[in-house]
Every structure is written in structure tokens, then in C-alpha cells.
Design an enzyme around this catalytic site. Structure first.
Site, PDB file in Angstrom:
ATOM      1  N   TYR A  42     -12.415 -29.743  13.010  1.00 60.45           N
ATOM      2  CA  TYR A  42     -13.474 -28.734  13.068  1.00 60.45           C
ATOM      3  C   TYR A  42     -13.257 -27.634  12.034  1.00 60.45           C
ATOM      4  CZ  TYR A  42     -16.000 -30.009  17.365  1.00 60.45           C
ATOM      5  OH  TYR A  42     -16.798 -30.611  18.295  1.00 60.45           O
ATOM      6  N   ASP A  64     -13.744 -32.577  22.628  1.00 58.08           N
ATOM      7  CA  ASP A  64     -15.201 -32.395  22.672  1.00 58.08           C
ATOM      8  C   ASP A  64     -15.858 -33.649  23.239  1.00 58.08           C
ATOM      9  OD1 ASP A  64     -17.751 -31.223  22.074  1.00 58.08           O
ATOM     10  OD2 ASP A  64     -17.868 -32.537  20.335  1.00 58.08           O
ATOM     11  N   LYS A 106      -4.827 -40.595  18.695  1.00 58.30           N
ATOM     12  CA  LYS A 106      -5.046 -41.859  17.980  1.00 58.30           C
ATOM     13  C   LYS A 106      -3.814 -42.065  17.094  1.00 58.30           C
ATOM     14  CE  LYS A 106      -7.658 -45.384  16.822  1.00 58.30           C
ATOM     15  NZ  LYS A 106      -8.040 -46.462  17.742  1.00 58.30           N
ATOM     16  N   ASP A 164      -9.712 -44.300  22.124  1.00 60.60           N
ATOM     17  CA  ASP A 164     -10.668 -45.375  22.439  1.00 60.60           C
ATOM     18  C   ASP A 164     -10.409 -45.944  23.832  1.00 60.60           C
ATOM     19  OD1 ASP A 164      -8.288 -46.280  21.349  1.00 60.60           O
ATOM     20  OD2 ASP A 164      -9.171 -47.924  20.203  1.00 60.60           O
ATOM     21  N   ASP A 205     -17.479 -34.392  27.354  1.00 64.94           N
ATOM     22  CA  ASP A 205     -18.871 -34.768  27.646  1.00 64.94           C
ATOM     23  C   ASP A 205     -18.891 -36.053  28.474  1.00 64.94           C
ATOM     24  OD1 ASP A 205     -20.062 -32.659  26.248  1.00 64.94           O
ATOM     25  OD2 ASP A 205     -21.574 -33.964  25.348  1.00 64.94           O
TER      26      ASP A 205
HETATM   27  C1  IPM Z   1     -18.963 -27.788  22.839  1.00 61.31           C
HETATM   28  C2  IPM Z   1     -20.081 -28.000  21.840  1.00 61.31           C
HETATM   29  C3  IPM Z   1     -19.699 -27.355  20.516  1.00 61.31           C
HETATM   30  C4  IPM Z   1     -18.425 -28.017  20.027  1.00 61.31           C
HETATM   31  C5  IPM Z   1     -20.799 -27.413  19.448  1.00 61.31           C
HETATM   32  C6  IPM Z   1     -22.087 -26.773  19.936  1.00 61.31           C
HETATM   33  C7  IPM Z   1     -20.357 -26.803  18.153  1.00 61.31           C
HETATM   34  O1  IPM Z   1     -20.355 -29.352  21.718  1.00 61.31           O
HETATM   35  O2  IPM Z   1     -18.605 -26.626  23.091  1.00 61.31           O
HETATM   36  O3  IPM Z   1     -18.454 -28.775  23.383  1.00 61.31           O
HETATM   37  O4  IPM Z   1     -18.486 -29.093  19.415  1.00 61.31           O
HETATM   38  O5  IPM Z   1     -17.359 -27.460  20.251  1.00 61.31           O
HETATM   39 MG    MG Z   2     -19.333 -30.568  23.098  1.00 62.78          MG
END
Ligand code: IPM
Ligand code: MG
Length: 364
Positions: free
Chosen positions: A145, A246, A190, A222, A250
Site C-alpha cells: 500500500y 484487507d 505467501k 491462498d 472482507d
Molecule cells: C479497508 C478499505 C480500504 C483499504 C480502502 C478504502 C483504501 O478497503 O479499510 O479495508 O484498502 O484499506
Molecule cells: Mg478493505
């Protein structure tokens, strides 16, 4: 900054951000009244909302306000006007990344807890979800990032770089948390391909002698992505780099039935920041349909960090009460949804009226 929670900087951001934050502020206000705390809230610009007014996704004035406050509450960042324009030089997300860096927030903590009354919403079978209770420690100020970026014509590059100290400081927090929980720490990386991942393994291996009660395991990202769906209850504490964290968080969020339920806190060297894991959901913006629970549960995390335990328990039990009584937005109650603002009202009323959910194990 003080150890008391008094001054809170609020960054509503984009899309549904203002709507979910408004509900969290209702809840905070109710807690303030009930427990006689004075919370001073001041709103500042970030993201696309800030670009529209100032041209800058993170105006200096916002950074100063965050640094001078006890905690930051953030809604969401992102706007399709920029997503669909790969050549945009200024982007809303830059504001989020910059504030994380400015506040030194290297540890993003994302707990994944399931509310039993929502288990039917999950795409996974109930027996797979049995016993799911994990927390993800995502490194937040390094890695791909923040590495050097370049784009020259058709050639682009994002550098992924980590230094040992960046790994050690989040790994220590994750080890300590594992020690307080079920004593299991899983490093996701990884290491069969990436040098940075091999450095993560080295450092975690070195540190583990300091935490003899914690059992360490390793998974490649993975495989971890697969294990998260196949057998998620194996995870206790996960520690991982920025990008893998990240993605895996999710994925983990769908275990509970909706991304709209997952809160997070970010800690490091400066003011701590609290935000839902979900994004700005632009399609839902202005419709009063977004789920405010992730933001409200982020306030719960904030209260807990400031040792306002009874207050935090009140928020959690009010959320559980609404879940048990089906007082929910469309993502988790598609048949008879109520509005985002109504969920906020119900949760704050439940705090006032001391309604307590059975789920939470407390009787009125
Ligand atoms: C998160 C989001 C952010 C990230 C984006 C919006 C930049 O996806 O906080 O998980 O990737 O960190
Ligand atoms: Mg995110």
C-alpha cells in the site's frame, strides 16, 4: 490527547458514511447522557467530500483535528466518480491512507464475531459456523500500500517493502491478544514466493519464544482464503500484512451474514481511529438503507479501549437486542427491513431502557 474519551473527531466521508455515522453519534450521545460523560464531537472533511470542497482528500486542518483529539470515528471513503477514472491524480482513498500514516496507525484490529440470530443469513452451513470467533490483526501503514509506486506508459509498479520493526510491533500486539484469548496465533503470508513474507516468518518465529503460551501456525494466503470458508472456527488471532489483511477480512466478514456488521479499530503511535470494515456503498447513499451496526460496534470498540466497559457492554447488548427482535436493515432482514435511522433509534432507545438481549446472556 488524554486517557479520557472527551474530544472525538468525526470524519463522515463519502457515500453512506454520513448516514451510518449519524446513528453511531446518536448512540454515543445516549451513552453520554446515561453515564454523564461529556463527549465533544467535531466533524471534519475527508475523502471525495473533501476533494469536492478543498481539492484535497485530507486537508491539513483535518489531520490537525485528528491529532489533537482523543479518538477518531470514521464513516467510509470512496466514490465511483474516481473508481471509474484510472487516471485521476487525486483519489478519495489517498485521504484514508494518509490519515492512517499521519496517526501512525500500524495495527488494524478486525474482530469477527457471529450473532447466533443471524446465522441463517450466512451462505455457509450452520455447522461450519459453529464456534467462529476470531480477530484479525492487519498491518496498516506499510507493505504494498505504501511502497514506491511508478507508472511509465504501459509499465507500472507497486513496491512491497517491510522492515523488521514494522512486523515486530504488530506481531507483539497480536501475540499478546492471543495470550488473552485461546492462545492461537496464525500468520498468513505467501512465504513460498515473497521475500517480505519470509521476513514476516523470521520475525514471528523469533518473537514466539517470548510468548510460550501461544501456539503459532502459518498459512499461505491462498490456502488461508480457502480455510476461511472450509473451517473458519480454527482461527483465533490472525496476523498479516496490509494487503492480505484487507482481502482476508472482507472474506471473513461474510461468515456473519453481512459486511455491514464488522467494526474495526486502528491503533499505533497516535490517536486511535475507529471505522466500519465496509466501504461507502454509493448505490445506497442518501436512501437511509445502510446497516449502521458496524459503525455502532466501532463505537463499542472505542468505549472499550477507553475502559468504559459498562458503556461498551450497553452498546453491545442494545445491538444484540435489535438483532434478536429483527430490528434490522435490508442486508440482514430482506423480508421486513427497517431504515438505517430507525435502527439507530432502536439501539439508542434500548440503551436508555436497559433492554438486554438473551443472546448476550444478561437478564434485565
Ligand atoms: C479497508 C478499505 C480500504 C483499504 C480502502 C478504502 C483504501 O478497503 O479499510 O479495508 O484498502 O484499506
Ligand atoms: Mg478493505
Amino acid at each position: 490527547m488524554s486517557n479520557n474519551l472527551e474530544n472525538i473527531t468525526v470524519l463522515e466521508g463519502d457515500g453512506i458514511g454520513p448516514e451510518v455515522v449519524a446513528q453511531a453519534l446518536k448512540v454515543l450521545d445516549r451513552i453520554g447522557n446515561k453515564y454523564h460523560h461529556k463527549f465533544a464531537v467535531s466533524k471534519h472533511l475527508i475523502g471525495a467530500a473533501a476533494i469536492d470542497i478543498t481539492g484535497n482528500p485530507l486537508p491539513d486542518e483535518t489531520t490537525q483535528a485528528c491529532k489533537a483529539s482523543d479518538a477518531v470515528l470514521l464513516g467510509a471513503i470512496g466514490d465511483p466518480r474516481f473508481d471509474n477514472d484510472p487516471n485521476a491524480e487525486v483519489r478519495p482513498e489517498q485521504g484514508l491512507l494518509k490519515i492512517r500514516k499521519e496517526l501512525g496507525l500500524f495495527a488494524n484490529v478486525r474482530p469477527v464475531k457471529l450473532f447466533p440470530a443471524l446465522s441463517h443469513l450466512s451462505v455457509l452451513k450452520p455447522h461450519v459456523l459453529d464456534g467462529v470467533d476470531m480477530v484479525i490483526y492487519r498491518e496498516l501503514t506499510g507493505g504494498i500500500y505504501f511502497g514506491e509506486k511508478s507508472r511509465v506508459g504501459d509499465v507500472a509498479s507497486d513496491l512491497c517493502k517491510y522492515e523488521a520493526y514494522e512486523i515486530d510491533r504488530i506481531a507483539r500486539l497480536a501475540f499478546a491478544e492471543a495470550g488473552r484469548r485461546r492462545g492461537k496465533l496464525c500468520l498468513i503470508d505467501k512465504a513460498n514466493v515473497l521475500d517480505t513474507s519470509r521476513l514476516w516468518r523470521d520475525r514471528v518465529n523469533k518473537l514466539k519464544v517470548e510468548y510460550p503460551d501461544v501456539e503459532v501456525s502459518y498459512l499461505f494466503i491462498d490456502n488461508a482464503a480457502m480455510q476461511m470458508i472450509l473451517n473458519p472456527s480454527q482461527f483465533d488471532v490472525i496476523v498479516t500484512s496490509n494487503m492480505f489483511g484487507d482481502i482476508i477480512s472482507d472474506e471473513a466478514s461474510i461468515l456473519g451474514g453481512s459486511l455491514g456488521m464488522l467494526p474495526s479499530s486502528s491503533a499505533g503511535t497516535g490517536t486511535r481511529l475507529y471505522e466500519p470494515v465496509h466501504g461507502s456503498y454509493p448505490q445506497g447513499a442518501g436512501k437511509d438503507i445502510a446497516n449502521p451496526m458496524a459503525t455502532i460496534l466501532s463505537v463499542e470498540m472505542m468505549l472499550r479501549d477507553f475502559e468504559m466497559t459498562e458503556e461498551a457492554d450497553d452498546v453491545l447488548s442494545a445491538v444484540s437486542y435489535c438483532i434478536e427482535h429483527g430490528l434490522l436493515t435490508q442486508d440482514i432482514n430482506p423480508d421486513s427491513p427497517i431504515k438505517c435511522s430507525e435502527v439507530g433509534d432502536h439501539i439508542s432507545n434500548a440503551i436508555l431502557e436497559k433492554k438486554v438481549a438473551h443472546d448476550f446472556g444478561v437478564i434485565i
